[in-house]
Scaffold this active site. Structure first.
Site, PDB file in Angstrom:
ATOM      1  N   GLU A 189      -4.874  -1.053  -5.530  1.00 45.99           N
ATOM      2  CA  GLU A 189      -3.517  -1.202  -6.049  1.00 45.99           C
ATOM      3  C   GLU A 189      -3.506  -1.355  -7.569  1.00 45.99           C
ATOM      4  OE1 GLU A 189      -1.496  -4.305  -3.913  1.00 45.99           O
ATOM      5  OE2 GLU A 189      -2.125  -3.503  -1.982  1.00 45.99           O
ATOM      6  N   SER A 299     -17.407   7.983   9.323  1.00 45.11           N
ATOM      7  CA  SER A 299     -17.442   7.932  10.782  1.00 45.11           C
ATOM      8  C   SER A 299     -16.578   8.929  11.539  1.00 45.11           C
ATOM      9  CB  SER A 299     -17.098   6.526  11.283  1.00 45.11           C
ATOM     10  OG  SER A 299     -17.945   5.575  10.697  1.00 45.11           O
ATOM     11  N   ASP A 371      -3.793  -0.348   5.997  1.00 45.66           N
ATOM     12  CA  ASP A 371      -3.636  -1.225   4.836  1.00 45.66           C
ATOM     13  C   ASP A 371      -3.464  -2.676   5.288  1.00 45.66           C
ATOM     14  OD1 ASP A 371      -3.223  -2.343   2.401  1.00 45.66           O
ATOM     15  OD2 ASP A 371      -1.389  -1.247   1.928  1.00 45.66           O
ATOM     16  N   VAL A 373      -4.682  -5.281   3.209  1.00 44.28           N
ATOM     17  CA  VAL A 373      -4.888  -6.106   2.014  1.00 44.28           C
ATOM     18  C   VAL A 373      -3.855  -5.739   0.962  1.00 44.28           C
ATOM     19  CG1 VAL A 373      -6.483  -6.736   0.157  1.00 44.28           C
ATOM     20  CG2 VAL A 373      -7.361  -6.304   2.457  1.00 44.28           C
ATOM     21  N   ASP A 374      -3.249  -6.759   0.343  1.00 42.33           N
ATOM     22  CA  ASP A 374      -2.347  -6.547  -0.779  1.00 42.33           C
ATOM     23  C   ASP A 374      -2.799  -7.366  -1.981  1.00 42.33           C
ATOM     24  OD1 ASP A 374      -0.577  -4.724   0.336  1.00 42.33           O
ATOM     25  OD2 ASP A 374       0.758  -6.270   1.129  1.00 42.33           O
ATOM     26  N   ASP A 550      -3.451   2.441   0.828  1.00 42.17           N
ATOM     27  CA  ASP A 550      -3.049   2.275  -0.567  1.00 42.17           C
ATOM     28  C   ASP A 550      -4.131   2.722  -1.541  1.00 42.17           C
ATOM     29  OD1 ASP A 550      -4.988   0.369  -0.292  1.00 42.17           O
ATOM     30  OD2 ASP A 550      -3.731  -1.343  -0.774  1.00 42.17           O
TER      31      ASP A 550
END
Length: 851
Positions: A189, A299, A371, A373-374, A550
């Site tokens: 981000e 993968s 997503d 994680v922010d 993201d």
């Protein structure tokens, strides 16, 4: 030996009786789980098969995993010691001051108190998994310390340190540090914000946003999905708005932009934008990360159900692509007893077997890319940089102090800060800003490990799905069973974001963009017996109605390498196990890009004379099977078209994007992703972000992503296609001559590196191994075939089962005995039943869990 009670319903000692008495009190479950008990000595039997794979037999959970830990220590003690230290940031204390910065980076990325709290809260049987494993490791370590001249691996002697005792925390952190903090933690981000700011500075807000949305789209409805369209009617993303005009909240200068991404340890690094990119690239290289800008591409999986399988009820073939290492990234094991009866392999010898089967079901996984994680932008108090603004008030950050021991030097201390959103990842005191990482899986890491461990005990889809629902990481789960049923679930805990929260960019930490909650698992894409009769995945989009990750380096687009698998699967009505193996081999040599662009080149040259070199070049590409081999093993790829296409694509990317993407950011979109002998394959080959954006630009009005900015700048796409083709031909002829028979690129070997995935040395420098030719395939491959009554399994885990090298330099006989199998795309059998194991046993060890 002290360890935790298995099941209070079956007391064997006065310790168990004490447990029953305490159970009647008001003690919490966590306290009961932490109560040590004295038990009678257990027995463990370890039978190693002809490939060195241990099969552990025991009656209790503790004893079963004691045998597991003991076996791992015998085979991979140095690798596991380095894995433990590298996931906890404890390398400098054994390898010296050169690893201090690495240790700082790792320690700022996890919360040991949270991990220990989760371990302490486990029930007794789950806790026994970790304690038993650690006890088994320690039992073998004791023996190695008594016989250092014969049992202590050579690498310990070479680096002059000894293995230390293991704890339940260490066992859990191997999983958390290599799975959660790797696959569950990708986030760009801040880099996305940098790119957007640079684009707006160069092109203005309207065009800057347009370019950004085309390079890093929120959603491409044309992207291929794992779940066939129409098979899943759920709604994962409630918002369907196109975020195109929100003013960026960012620094105003290139210097400020650079600082956002690279601040460490609470300090500010005064780097130029170019310096910042060089710094990040060096970090990626030093830490062993792979792919574009250091990110892995990982993968694939194929699962064939009864509707499409021939000669079997179901077939599962997994190819997890972690990269290639010596010792092998994954470890093979059979577990038999205490409710487990399975065989398979798993990264870094996790207690949970990620790729395996029992007699009833098989399971596997690939990275899901969702997503989870922010990044939150924290406004700091100008009078106190350790306070941040939240809901109208400045609040103190949490702080912990870590001491890093250094071999041959004095220890250093670092302070690690945390806000209500999570750990700080960077800080800019001059701008009164900091950036914190909020993880949806935070606090659920150990539960995820237990879910992955317990899935091996399931014997039907319902029970397997229940364990899948507990997984907090963004991982695709796969299922097959004896009856021919197949299934898929996109696992993970995903945040419900507010409508004004663009997940591609940092969010305000002041309180206006807080998560509304975590989405229920029922909203995660999942399917049971899909209409297609098969499940194919290569980290592609799980289902329709799903926003993209993201990460600038990874988007779900119409151009997706899974199409190479789907094209083969859709062209044939039925597949035998041999057909599935052949399909996986075929895609391992396939060019993942060519299928999308050769038709455009063909159309662009249609009006040329047949003797025009550009038209002849395209005819060469059209005749190409779009794969690259070295069947005569002369050290060069057989196909001239390989050379031509790999020359053309970078030329086209440059002509299309270089004048639109400013500065160093162009490099993010300039690579075609092909390895070379000078830059060998470290992870799998994937379609790169620039290539995906190029296809959308060529599609124009037919693109899945709306093309509001013209990357061709008023020129026709055919003009650029012809110009890039001409430039590619000139380069090829300058290097190889005019005759296409001589257009042969040197083969890229497949190297098994001696660093682990974090770049830490897990073997001697002289232990690098390689095969003749690189293959775009799994780090390991495992094949499971159900016929309704029995299960047949095969796998290849190169270089070999054991990484042990004796002090005198003698390797284990199973050190690299799977390397040739891997190179030739062959598999070794694995065994599940007691009869099969006994028929293929080469050695037997009997252990007592109490010395």
């Amino acid at each position: 030996m002290l360890y935790y009670a298995e099941k209070p319903s079956a007391p064997r000692t006065r310790g168990a009786q004490m447990y029953k008495k305490l159970k009647r009190t008001a003690l919490s479950t966590a306290i009961l789980a932490a109560l040590p008990m004295i038990v009678e000595a257990g027995e463990v039997t370890i039978k190693r098969d002809t490939w060195g794979v241990p099969h552990v037999y025991a009656e209790t959970t503790h004893d079963l995993f004691y045998g597991y830990g003991y076996s791992v220590a015998q085979d991979r003690l140095y690798q596991m010691e380095i894995a433990k230290r590298s996931t906890q940031g404890r390398m400098a204390e054994v390898l010296g001051a050169g690893y201090v910065e690495y240790d700082k980076k790792i320690r700022t990325n996890y919360d040991p108190t949270s991990i220990q709290r989760q371990i302490d809260a486990l029930n007794t049987d789950d806790r026994a998994i970790l304690d038993g494993y650690a006890a088994g490791m320690n039992a073998w370590i004791e023996q190695t310390l008594d016989k250092r001249n014969s049992l202590l691996p050579k690498q310990f002697h070479d680096n002059d340190f000894l293995p230390e005792a293991w704890t339940a925390f260490d066992v859990a952190m191997i999983f958390v540090g290599s799975m959660g903090n790797r696959f569950g933690d990708y986030n760009t981000e801040i880099q996305n914000q940098q790119l957007l700011d640079a684009l707006i500075k160069e092109h203005g807000e309207t065009d800057g946003w347009a370019i950004f949305n085309q390079l890093n789209p929120l959603n491409d409805p044309s992207a291929p999905t794992t779940i066939p369209k129409g098979d899943w009617e759920g709604t994962f993303d409630a918002r369907h708005v196109e975020l195109v005009s929100r003013p960026p909240v960012s620094a105003k200068t290139e210097r400020d932009i650079a600082r956002l991404a690279v601040g460490q340890d609470g300090g500010v690094l005064n780097l130029s934008l170019a310096d910042a990119h060089r710094y990040n690239a060096k970090q990626f290289h030093d830490y062993g990360l792979t792919g574009v800008a250091g990110y892995p591409q990982t993968s694939n999986m194929i699962v064939v159900g009864k509707k499409k399988a021939e000669g079997a009820n179901s077939i599962l073939l997994n190819g997890p692509q972690f990269g290639w290492y010596n010792p092998a990234y994954t470890y093979s094991i059979g577990l038999h007893g205490a409710g487990f009866d399975l065989v398979g392999n798993t990264p870094f010898a996790y207690p949970g077997i990620l790729f395996g089967n029992n007699n009833d079901i098989a399971w596997g996984s690939t990275w899901g890319a969702g997503d989870v994680v922010d990044i939150y932008r924290e406004t700091l108090n100008p009078d106190n940089p350790n306070e941040y603004l939240f809901e109208g008030q400045y609040r103190p950050m949490e702080r912990r102090t870590e001491t890093i021991k250094i071999k041959g030097a004095a220890s250093v201390q670092i302070d690690i800060h945390k806000t209500s959103h999570g750990l700080l990842v960077s800080r800019d005191n001059e701008q009164n800003l900091a950036y914190a990482k909020k993880r949806a899986w935070q606090g659920r890491e150990v539960e995820t490990l237990m879910a992955w461990t317990r899935q091996g005990q399931a014997d039907n889809h319902k029970d397997w799905l229940q364990q899948a629902s507990r997984s907090a990481f963004n991982i695709n789960f796969y299922y097959a069973d004896q009856q021919g049923n197949i299934g898929y679930a996109f696992t993970g805990k995903y945040p419900e974001r507010k409508p004004n929260h663009d997940n591609r960019l940092p969010a305000s930490g002041e309180g206006g963009q807080e998560w509304l909650g975590i989405k229920p698992f029922a909203r995660n894409p999942q399917v049971y017996n899909p209409s297609s009769g098969y499940i194919a995945n290569w980290n592609n989009k799980p289902a329709d109605d799903f926003i993209a990750p993201d990460m600038f380096w990874y988007s779900w687009s119409e151009a997706d390498r899974v199409d190479t698998m789907k094209a083969i699967m859709d062209a044939q009505e039925k597949f035998t196990a041999e057909d599935v193996k052949q399909m996986m081999e075929d895609v391992s040599y396939a060019d993942v890009n060519a299928r999308y662009f050769v038709p455009f080149l063909d159309a662009a040259t249609q009006g040329l004379q047949t003797d025009d070199p550009r038209r002849q070049a395209v005819m060469l590409l059209k005749a190409w099977e779009q794969s690259s081999h070295d069947r005569d093993r002369d050290g060069h790829y057989d196909e001239a078209a390989t050379t031509l296409f790999q020359a053309w694509l970078p030329e086209m990317l440059t002509l299309t994007f270089k004048d639109d993407i400013p500065g160093q950011y162009f490099n993010w979109y300039a690579s075609a992703g092909y390895p070379s002998p000078e830059s060998p394959l470290r992870s799998s080959v994937n379609i790169q972000p620039g290539t995906k954006a190029l296809l959308q630009a060529l599609r124009g009005d037919d693109a899945g992503v709306k093309q509001t900015y013209d990357f061709f700048n008023g020129r026709s796409s055919n003009e650029l296609l012809l110009n890039s083709l001409e430039a590619a031909l000139q380069k090829v002829k300058q290097t190889h001559g005019d005759d296409p028979a001589h257009w042969k690129l040197p083969v890229v070997p497949m190297q098994f590196f001696t660093n682990n995935f974090l770049g830490m040395p897990q073997a001697g420098k002289d232990e690098l191994k390689q095969t003749h030719i690189a293959m775009n395939r799994g780090t390991e491959n495992n094949l499971v075939i159900f016929n309704g009554k029995q299960v047949e399994t095969h796998e290849v885990v190169a270089p070999g089962q054991s990484g042990f090298i004796a002090p005198d330099g003698t390797p284990s006989p199973h050190y690299d005995d799977q390397l040739k199998l891997y190179e030739n795309f062959e598999y070794k059998p694995t065994w599940l039943t007691a009869k099969q194991v006994d028929a293929n046993t080469q050695s037997v060890t009997h252990l007592k869990t109490e010395q």
